[in-house]
Scaffold this active site. Sequence first.
Site, PDB file in Angstrom:
ATOM      1  N   ASP A  40      27.093  -7.149   9.831  1.00  0.00           N
ATOM      2  CA  ASP A  40      27.553  -6.187   8.820  1.00  0.00           C
ATOM      3  C   ASP A  40      28.139  -6.956   7.644  1.00  0.00           C
ATOM      4  O   ASP A  40      28.611  -8.088   7.817  1.00  0.00           O
ATOM      5  CB  ASP A  40      28.624  -5.245   9.394  1.00  0.00           C
ATOM      6  CG  ASP A  40      28.776  -4.007   8.510  1.00  0.00           C
ATOM      7  OD1 ASP A  40      28.222  -2.960   8.844  1.00  0.00           O
ATOM      8  OD2 ASP A  40      29.404  -4.115   7.442  1.00  0.00           O
ATOM      9  N   ASP A  56      24.835 -10.386   5.011  1.00  0.00           N
ATOM     10  CA  ASP A  56      23.932  -9.414   4.384  1.00  0.00           C
ATOM     11  C   ASP A  56      22.586  -9.446   5.091  1.00  0.00           C
ATOM     12  O   ASP A  56      21.864 -10.451   5.026  1.00  0.00           O
ATOM     13  CB  ASP A  56      23.763  -9.742   2.896  1.00  0.00           C
ATOM     14  CG  ASP A  56      22.921  -8.714   2.167  1.00  0.00           C
ATOM     15  OD1 ASP A  56      22.977  -8.669   0.924  1.00  0.00           O
ATOM     16  OD2 ASP A  56      22.184  -7.962   2.845  1.00  0.00           O
ATOM     17  N   ASP A  81      22.651   1.346  11.699  1.00  0.00           N
ATOM     18  CA  ASP A  81      23.440   2.426  11.099  1.00  0.00           C
ATOM     19  C   ASP A  81      23.778   2.050   9.671  1.00  0.00           C
ATOM     20  O   ASP A  81      24.713   2.568   9.078  1.00  0.00           O
ATOM     21  CB  ASP A  81      24.719   2.610  11.928  1.00  0.00           C
ATOM     22  CG  ASP A  81      25.392   3.930  11.640  1.00  0.00           C
ATOM     23  OD1 ASP A  81      26.621   3.979  11.637  1.00  0.00           O
ATOM     24  OD2 ASP A  81      24.662   4.914  11.375  1.00  0.00           O
ATOM     25  N   LYS A 121      19.310   4.897  11.002  1.00  0.00           N
ATOM     26  CA  LYS A 121      19.819   5.986  10.177  1.00  0.00           C
ATOM     27  C   LYS A 121      18.923   6.106   8.943  1.00  0.00           C
ATOM     28  O   LYS A 121      18.504   5.099   8.374  1.00  0.00           O
ATOM     29  CB  LYS A 121      21.248   5.684   9.718  1.00  0.00           C
ATOM     30  CG  LYS A 121      21.867   6.779   8.850  1.00  0.00           C
ATOM     31  CD  LYS A 121      22.963   6.267   7.948  1.00  0.00           C
ATOM     32  CE  LYS A 121      24.170   5.740   8.629  1.00  0.00           C
ATOM     33  NZ  LYS A 121      25.223   6.758   8.850  1.00  0.00           N
TER      34      LYS A 121
HETATM   35  C1  LIG Z   1      27.589   4.286   7.208  1.00  0.00           C
HETATM   36  S1  LIG Z   1      28.324   2.751   7.522  1.00  0.00           S
HETATM   37  C2  LIG Z   1      28.198   2.707   9.224  1.00  0.00           C
HETATM   38  C3  LIG Z   1      29.522   2.736   9.826  1.00  0.00           C
HETATM   39  C4  LIG Z   1      29.600   2.968  11.331  1.00  0.00           C
HETATM   40  N1  LIG Z   1      28.477   2.571  12.062  1.00  0.00           N
HETATM   41  C5  LIG Z   1      29.932   4.420  11.585  1.00  0.00           C
HETATM   42  O1  LIG Z   1      29.068   5.150  12.023  1.00  0.00           O
HETATM   43  O2  LIG Z   1      31.100   4.709  11.443  1.00  0.00           O
HETATM   44  C6  LIG Z   1      27.126   1.684   6.971  1.00  0.00           C
HETATM   45  C7  LIG Z   1      27.433   0.237   7.239  1.00  0.00           C
HETATM   46  O3  LIG Z   1      26.294  -0.506   6.808  1.00  0.00           O
HETATM   47  C8  LIG Z   1      26.750  -1.745   6.313  1.00  0.00           C
HETATM   48  N2  LIG Z   1      25.719  -2.330   5.448  1.00  0.00           N
HETATM   49  C9  LIG Z   1      25.156  -1.776   4.339  1.00  0.00           C
HETATM   50  N3  LIG Z   1      24.248  -2.619   3.786  1.00  0.00           N
HETATM   51  C10 LIG Z   1      24.233  -3.733   4.584  1.00  0.00           C
HETATM   52  C11 LIG Z   1      23.521  -4.973   4.554  1.00  0.00           C
HETATM   53  N4  LIG Z   1      22.632  -5.252   3.582  1.00  0.00           N
HETATM   54  N5  LIG Z   1      23.760  -5.888   5.515  1.00  0.00           N
HETATM   55  C12 LIG Z   1      24.646  -5.635   6.516  1.00  0.00           C
HETATM   56  N6  LIG Z   1      25.363  -4.469   6.625  1.00  0.00           N
HETATM   57  C13 LIG Z   1      25.165  -3.545   5.659  1.00  0.00           C
HETATM   58  C14 LIG Z   1      28.012  -1.383   5.538  1.00  0.00           C
HETATM   59  O4  LIG Z   1      28.835  -2.500   5.367  1.00  0.00           O
HETATM   60  C15 LIG Z   1      28.625  -0.309   6.481  1.00  0.00           C
HETATM   61  O5  LIG Z   1      29.508  -0.876   7.415  1.00  0.00           O
END
Ligand SMILES: C[S@@+](CC[C@H](N)C(=O)[O-])C[C@H]1O[C@@H](n2cnc3c(N)ncnc32)[C@H](O)[C@@H]1O
Length: 171
Positions: A40, A56, A81, A121
């Site tokens: 994440d 990332d 997610d 998702k």
């Molecule tokens: C909607 S949140 C999910 C949070 C958690 N799973 C929940 O249901 O409460 C989306 C997550 O995707 C992560 N995210 C978005 N783009 C990303 C990327 N390119 N690489 C890694 N993580 C990413 C964000 O940092 C965030 O924590």
Amino acid sequence: MNRHHCLERQCGSRFGRSPRWPSEIARNRVGHQGTVVGIDLLPLEPIQGVSFLQGDFTEPEQVTVLKDLLNGKQADVVMSDMAPNISGIPMTDQLRMIALAEQALDFSLAVLQPKGAFVVKLFHGVGFDAFVIKVRQHFVNVRIRKPKASKSQSKEVYLSARNFRAIMRAQ
Ligand SMILES: C[S@@+](CC[C@H](N)C(=O)[O-])C[C@H]1O[C@@H](n2cnc3c(N)ncnc32)[C@H](O)[C@@H]1O
């Protein structure tokens, strides 16, 4: 996230997994024999038995590190997610969401064991139907579900795909 059962070889990988609960559920499901790796952009307090990478997922080097964390094992389940930070420009957000889902799919095609599962998702919108068609080429069973907690007007859904057709891997 783990709306899908970790399978017999007890190995799962996860993206976009903060807060903690998805990884904890995966950890509880795979037990201490299993492997759970996650990535994440945001930091995560350590969870025993979860190999976490703050990074990332769209960067190829990070994906390589994530694959290395699997120690050569094939995954039973890949779960994403991930969602982009909302810019407020619906088309931009939708295209970014589909791009993240595409990368999660590509990762799952590379690491899943035959008959493995993939959960991602998604938002309904541009690119959604084409993405689902692509997933159906690689998995026998594909279902779309709207999370109970999701607001009625929300376009958020989860796609769950089972029975990975590993033979299609090269295509
Ligand atoms: C909607 S949140 C999910 C949070 C958690 N799973 C929940 O249901 O409460 C989306 C997550 O995707 C992560 N995210 C978005 N783009 C990303 C990327 N390119 N690489 C890694 N993580 C990413 C964000 O940092 C965030 O924590």
